[in-house]
Design a protein around this motif. Structure first.
Motif, short mmCIF file in Angstrom:
data_model
loop_
_atom_site.label_atom_id
_atom_site.label_comp_id
_atom_site.label_asym_id
_atom_site.label_seq_id
_atom_site.Cartn_x
_atom_site.Cartn_y
_atom_site.Cartn_z
N ARG A 1 -6.44 19.60 0.24
CA ARG A 1 -7.34 20.67 -0.17
C ARG A 1 -8.18 21.06 1.05
O ARG A 1 -8.90 20.21 1.60
CB ARG A 1 -8.21 20.23 -1.34
N VAL A 2 -8.06 22.30 1.44
CA VAL A 2 -8.66 22.79 2.68
C VAL A 2 -9.75 23.81 2.33
O VAL A 2 -9.45 24.88 1.78
CB VAL A 2 -7.61 23.43 3.60
N ALA A 3 -11.01 23.47 2.64
CA ALA A 3 -12.11 24.40 2.45
C ALA A 3 -12.22 25.29 3.68
O ALA A 3 -12.32 24.82 4.81
CB ALA A 3 -13.42 23.64 2.24
N LEU A 4 -12.18 26.60 3.45
CA LEU A 4 -12.12 27.58 4.53
C LEU A 4 -13.32 28.53 4.44
O LEU A 4 -13.66 29.00 3.35
CB LEU A 4 -10.83 28.41 4.42
N SER A 5 -13.94 28.80 5.58
CA SER A 5 -15.03 29.78 5.64
C SER A 5 -14.50 31.07 6.23
O SER A 5 -13.93 31.08 7.32
CB SER A 5 -16.17 29.24 6.49
N ILE A 6 -14.68 32.16 5.48
CA ILE A 6 -14.24 33.47 5.94
C ILE A 6 -15.33 34.48 5.61
O ILE A 6 -15.61 34.74 4.43
CB ILE A 6 -12.88 33.86 5.32
N GLY A 7 -15.99 34.98 6.64
CA GLY A 7 -17.04 35.97 6.44
C GLY A 7 -18.19 35.49 5.60
O GLY A 7 -18.80 36.27 4.86
N GLY A 8 -18.52 34.20 5.67
CA GLY A 8 -19.62 33.65 4.89
C GLY A 8 -19.25 33.24 3.49
O GLY A 8 -20.10 32.73 2.74
N VAL A 9 -18.01 33.42 3.10
CA VAL A 9 -17.52 33.01 1.78
C VAL A 9 -16.57 31.83 1.95
O VAL A 9 -15.78 31.80 2.89
CB VAL A 9 -16.79 34.18 1.07
N THR A 10 -16.66 30.86 1.05
CA THR A 10 -15.78 29.69 1.11
C THR A 10 -14.62 29.85 0.13
O THR A 10 -14.83 30.12 -1.06
CB THR A 10 -16.55 28.40 0.79
N LEU A 11 -13.42 29.72 0.65
CA LEU A 11 -12.21 29.68 -0.17
C LEU A 11 -11.57 28.31 -0.01
O LEU A 11 -11.56 27.74 1.08
CB LEU A 11 -11.20 30.75 0.28
N VAL A 12 -11.05 27.76 -1.10
CA VAL A 12 -10.35 26.48 -1.06
C VAL A 12 -8.85 26.74 -1.20
O VAL A 12 -8.42 27.42 -2.13
CB VAL A 12 -10.83 25.54 -2.18
N ALA A 13 -8.10 26.21 -0.25
CA ALA A 13 -6.64 26.32 -0.29
C ALA A 13 -6.04 24.95 -0.59
O ALA A 13 -6.61 23.91 -0.24
CB ALA A 13 -6.11 26.84 1.04
N GLU A 14 -4.91 24.97 -1.27
CA GLU A 14 -4.17 23.74 -1.53
C GLU A 14 -2.81 23.87 -0.87
O GLU A 14 -2.03 24.76 -1.21
CB GLU A 14 -4.03 23.51 -3.03
N VAL A 15 -2.53 22.99 0.10
CA VAL A 15 -1.29 23.10 0.87
C VAL A 15 -0.51 21.80 0.78
O VAL A 15 -1.09 20.73 0.54
CB VAL A 15 -1.61 23.43 2.35
#
Length: 376
Positions: free
Chosen positions: A331-345
């Protein structure tokens, strides 16, 4: 293996079916259930609020929701154990709202199984038959019906055992055989796998779904477990605060939730603010993503499932905040433009180099984005 070897037929196969040439000749029962405007309150507390629903004959239908959402009370009103304050229950187009449980063409499997500890497996299954009214569905001898029911659940050789000699999974099967031996057209199941360990529960989910498809009886199943509902059901009704908020196939419920409440309850979800600026384009944190063409223009809440985000490829720059090991996935927490998205890879060679603090690129497939109204 025993279950998979049986002939699969849609339409009910009562235990009293006859055999011709070694094959089952089913006696077709119906089993459609219709709820119209069901309401139930306990004092000032509304437990079930205006629930209307059509359950098709022969389908595996699950009522899914958190504790206290009204799903068990709804099931109990179908079974006749609770009387609605208003509304109607129909089975095969017959109004059974005021009928006692024993007058309805259904049976129930409870979470605690309710087996008789002083009786062996055979007598537990036969118990209901000994109170059948004259002129019931089957004219078969008791022993033949009991053993046929036990064979259906792969317990034919366990008929002489006592309840305390059985595992939890075997007790669950005995309770199921006891319900099936009475040949109901509808079977109600109130979280019957809830007390089992995770591995056994997963195995019995598959067995139960397989059995239902083979005998064709309508199953109405109550659960709070999303995976359980997805694994077994033809359709699912999601309940919240006493109301039925969405009905659909498992894939529809997961990929096309009707509301933010459904999206939050079903699976992991990234729910972030966004704006549909033109047909097929939504802006999230200043980044333009493809969206379904039917998405309404304006502000909304954007749903992206974690497994639909690709990490390490794509047109959008992101910073890896944290990588969490989850066995077969990361589970990868990603910051993009001040918003956090969580990806599952997948936890494989493509993700082995992902590190906290690294810069990466991400991509979101167009069919993975759903825009929900912001006012929900």
């Amino acid at each position: 293996e025993r279950l998979h070897g049986m002939q699969e037929v849609r339409g009910s196969i009562p235990l009293s079916s006859t055999k011709k040439g070694g094959k089952m000749t089913p006696q077709v029962l119906d089993g459609s259930v219709t709820l119209r405007g069901l309401n139930k309150s306990y004092g000032d507390r509304v437990v079930v609020n205006n629930v209307s629903l059509d359950i098709h004959a022969g389908e595996f239908f699950s009522l899914l929701g958190p504790s206290g959402c009204g799903k068990t009370t709804t099931l109990r009103m179908i079974g006749g154990f609770e009387i609605p304050d208003s509304g109607q229950v129909f089975i095969d187009d017959r109004d059974v709202t005021d009928d006692e449980p024993e007058a309805r063409p259904l049976n129930t499997v409870f979470q605690n199984y309710a087996l008789f500890p002083h009786l062996n497996v055979y007598d537990n299954v036969a118990f209901g038959l000994r109170f059948e009214k004259v002129g019931s569905v089957s004219a078969q001898p008791e022993k033949e019906r009991v053993m046929q029911a036990l064979d259906l659940v792969a317990l034919g050789s366990f008929s002489g055992r006592r309840v305390h000699q059985l595992s939890g999974g075997e007790q669950q099967r005995v309770a199921l055989a006891r319900a099936l031996v009475l040949e109901p057209s509808v079977l109600l199941l109130d979280e019957p796998l809830g007390a089992l360990d995770a591995q056994l529960r997963a195995r019995l989910q598959i067995e139960l779904a397989t059995l239902q498809r083979q005998i064709g009886i309508t199953f109405i199943y109550v659960t709070h477990d999303q995976h359980e509902a997805f694994t077994m059901s033809d359709r699912i009704g999601v309940m919240r605060d006493g109301s039925l908020i969405q009905v659909g196939s498992p894939r529809e419920i997961y990929e096309m939730p009707a509301s933010i409440n459904v999206a939050r309850f079903i699976g992991a979800a990234n729910l972030v603010p966004g704006t549909v600026v033109e047909r097929g384009v939504v802006v999230v944190a200043g980044e333009r993503f493809s969206a379904p063409d039917h998405s309404p223009l304006g502000d909304g809440t954007v749903l992206i499932r974690p497994e639909r985000i690709r990490v390490g490829t794509g047109a959008h720059a992101a910073r890896i905040e944290h990588v969490t090991f989850a066995g077969s996935t990361l589970r990868v927490a990603l910051s993009i433009g001040g918003v956090t998205l969580v990806a599952e890879v997948p936890n494989d060679e493509t993700s082995i180099g992902l590190r906290d603090g690294d810069q990466t690129m991400i991509d979101v497939l167009p069919d993975a984005v759903r825009v929900l109204p912001a006012a929900q």
